[in-house]
Design an enzyme around this catalytic site. Structure first.
Site, PDB file in Angstrom:
ATOM      1  N   CYS A 125     -46.755  60.623  29.529  1.00 57.72           N
ATOM      2  CA  CYS A 125     -46.142  61.931  29.380  1.00 57.72           C
ATOM      3  C   CYS A 125     -45.150  62.279  30.435  1.00 57.72           C
ATOM      4  O   CYS A 125     -44.607  63.265  30.565  1.00 57.72           O
ATOM      5  CB  CYS A 125     -47.403  63.021  29.573  1.00 57.72           C
ATOM      6  SG  CYS A 125     -47.784  63.430  31.135  1.00 57.72           S
TER       7      CYS A 125
ATOM      8  N   LYS B 297     -15.228  58.053  22.890  1.00 57.20           N
ATOM      9  CA  LYS B 297     -14.914  58.807  24.078  1.00 57.20           C
ATOM     10  C   LYS B 297     -16.343  59.070  24.942  1.00 57.20           C
ATOM     11  O   LYS B 297     -17.404  59.795  24.228  1.00 57.20           O
ATOM     12  CB  LYS B 297     -14.569  60.283  23.610  1.00 57.20           C
ATOM     13  CG  LYS B 297     -13.930  61.290  24.613  1.00 57.20           C
ATOM     14  CD  LYS B 297     -14.164  62.664  24.558  1.00 57.20           C
ATOM     15  CE  LYS B 297     -15.482  63.258  24.817  1.00 57.20           C
ATOM     16  NZ  LYS B 297     -15.920  63.180  26.257  1.00 57.20           N
TER      17      LYS B 297
ATOM     18  N   GLU C 120     -34.099  72.488  25.097  1.00 52.42           N
ATOM     19  CA  GLU C 120     -33.887  70.992  25.693  1.00 52.42           C
ATOM     20  C   GLU C 120     -33.307  71.290  27.145  1.00 52.42           C
ATOM     21  O   GLU C 120     -32.048  71.729  27.152  1.00 52.42           O
ATOM     22  CB  GLU C 120     -33.059  70.228  24.779  1.00 52.42           C
ATOM     23  CG  GLU C 120     -32.889  68.654  25.282  1.00 52.42           C
ATOM     24  CD  GLU C 120     -31.977  67.831  24.171  1.00 52.42           C
ATOM     25  OE1 GLU C 120     -32.314  66.865  24.045  1.00 52.42           O
ATOM     26  OE2 GLU C 120     -30.906  68.187  23.741  1.00 52.42           O
TER      27      GLU C 120
ATOM     28  N   GLU D 243     -26.597  62.778  16.145  1.00 51.79           N
ATOM     29  CA  GLU D 243     -27.819  62.496  16.895  1.00 51.79           C
ATOM     30  C   GLU D 243     -27.968  63.530  17.926  1.00 51.79           C
ATOM     31  O   GLU D 243     -27.111  63.559  18.934  1.00 51.79           O
ATOM     32  CB  GLU D 243     -28.262  61.265  17.315  1.00 51.79           C
ATOM     33  CG  GLU D 243     -29.605  60.982  17.784  1.00 51.79           C
ATOM     34  CD  GLU D 243     -29.941  60.995  19.264  1.00 51.79           C
ATOM     35  OE1 GLU D 243     -30.446  62.151  19.879  1.00 51.79           O
ATOM     36  OE2 GLU D 243     -29.581  60.068  20.027  1.00 51.79           O
TER      37      GLU D 243
END
Length: 489
Positions: A290, A192, A387, A268
């Protein structure tokens, strides 16, 4: 920083034709049982590019049935490893032959840079298939030395029917990070893809058929996580789920697996990966590295110079049409993610962080956000903890290596980290002290076929890539048999 957002493909590149929009089940493209579809939109302008079949529980049932038949009675698990490897090699060749079209689909669907798709993401895909094609005939057990008049050995057998649920950030890479080792192991499966980015998954299903993969071995069900994804996680005839996505959804996948048939799960999940730049670092190299980081710690001796250089480099950073070769950053994947990134930027301002560059949407159409760098960031701010999945960087200063280690580990995540230093002792100490699944030293986001990738802590468990990934799709069976009259034990 410049903006070049527009609605046409850059440099006269022809937009790809959308050839596949239906579910791929048992070797055929079919409509959803319900007949429903959902819109896939171009993140460059928000326009509809295709109506995709909206798979649901009934479609997952059909895909699982096809995969189960192919596993229990089909050729794929019963082929020799070398036979599976030959088909997988052909599959890899087809991916390579269609690289430009796949790169364009990924660009159109996800807003990822066409140049990066063509030179990096799609080559990663065909290379990972070749890697596991070569591994397919190297799966073997062990001979066991048992006490008494017995001989023992182990078999490593495919786990069965696998459900793969993949995210939108690296669609084609994640597709093959999951599919390739499962194929090598002899499993059958359904995938999926994220509802935001279904196009390359469907195209790769078509290529699998051309490569000679038997019907039912690989199925693709497009749809939403709350419906199709939940049906996979809770299905009683799925033997394993491999999921990449948010930590919040990862919890739901584990819960559904536990409540159903206690299927094996690998996850994950999210990350807030630190990049630590030591005062002996090459500042120009550090600036290049960075760019891909979101939580950047710079040692105080070079902090002011680094801030000046990174701010200067952002002035030439071009945001715009991902088909244009000179663009550095494309749009966010959809409106929801675009608005989420802007909310985090506003939250950073309210919490007292200082905007060094960016901080706004850009372009008249589409989901473009200026590359945004915050300074004066504290560890407890949301922009340092969550995040974001957008062009938002938090710059922070540290004094000692001990402080850097403590602050780098002060997160619920443990996916990855970066270190920039010329001192091998510092590099060794930092890499062994940071609790993360992969550490990049003087580089970043370098994925290799033989290098396992996965997280610590709430970034999940299980590994993609390398021979470790095969273990997720295999079970160990022990066999013991008497030996009578053996001259030795």
């Amino acid at each position: 920083m410049a903006s070049e957002a527009n609605s046409s493909a850059g440099d006269g590149l022809k937009l790809p034709e959308i050839k596949f929009t239906k579910l791929f089940i048992d070797g055929c493209f079919v409509d959803a049982v319900s007949g429903k579809t959902f819109e896939s939109r171009d993140p460059r302008n928000g326009e509809v590019i295709a109506n995709i079949a909206a798979g649901d529980k009934e479609d997952v049932d059909l895909a699982v049935k096809a995969a189960r038949e192919a596993f229990d009675h089909g050729k794929w698990p019963r082929m020799s490893g070398s036979e599976r490897g030959r088909i997988m090699m052909k599959y890899a060749d087809l991916i390579e032959q269609h690289a430009e079209e796949l790169a364009a689909l990924e660009c159109l669907d996800a807003g990822k840079l066409f140049s990066v798709n063509k030179t990096k993401d799609v080559p990663v895909a065909w290379n990972v298939v070749r890697y596991y094609a070569g591994a397919a005939d190297k799966i073997h057990g062990e001979t066991l030395k048992l006490s008494g008049e017995f001989q023992g050995y182990t078999l490593r057998e495919p786990i069965g029917v696998v459900g793969h649920i993949i995210p939108w950030n690296f669609p084609i890479i994640m597709f093959f990070f999951k599919v390739a080792p499962a194929l090598a192991a002899g499993c059958t499966m359904l995938v999926k893809p994220a509802e935001q980015t279904p196009l390359t998954a469907l195209y790769c299903a078509h290529l699998a058929k051309q490569a000679g993969l038997p019907d039912g071995v690989l199925n693709v069900v497009t749809g939403f996580g709350a419906t199709a994804g939940a049906a996979i996680a809770s299905h009683m005839d799925v033997d394993k789920v491999s999921f990449t996505g948010s930590t919040e959804v990862g919890r739901l996948v584990m819960e559904a697996a536990a409540r159903s048939n206690l299927k094996s799960v690998s996850l994950e999940l999210g990350g807030k990966s630190p990049v630590i730049i030591c005062d002996d670092a090459d500042i120009d190299m550090a600036g290049e590295i960075c760019v891909a980081g979101s939580r950047v710690y710079v040692q105080e001796g070079i902090y002011d110079e680094f801030v000046r250089k990174i701010a200067e480099s952002c002035k030439s950073w071009i945001v715009g049409d991902p088909f244009c070769p000179h663009v550095h950053q494309g749009p966010q994947v959809d409106r929801k993610q675009f608005e989420k990134v802007l909310r985090y930027i506003d939250h950073g301002k309210r919490e007292g962080a200082t905007i060094l560059t960016g901080g706004k949407a850009c372009g008249e159409t589409g989901f473009y956000v200026e590359p945004t760098i915050f300074t004066d960031v504290k560890e407890n701010m949301l922009i340092a903890q969550d995040e974001i999945f957008g062009p938002v960087m938090s710059l922070m200063k540290f004094k000692t290596i001990e402080e850097a280690i403590e602050r780098a580990n002060d997160t619920r995540y443990g996916l990855a980290a970066g270190i920039v230093t010329k001192d091998i002792n510092r590099a060794n100490r930092l890499s062994r002290s940071i609790r993360a699944g992969i550490i990049w030293i003087n580089c970043y986001l370098e994925f290799e076929n033989d290098c396992p990738f996965g997280g610590y802590k709430m970034s999940g468990f299980g590994r993609d890539n390398g021979m470790h990934a095969l273990e997720k799709y295999l079970q160990v069976k022990s066999v013991v048999i008497p030996i009578y009259g053996s001259p030795w034990r």
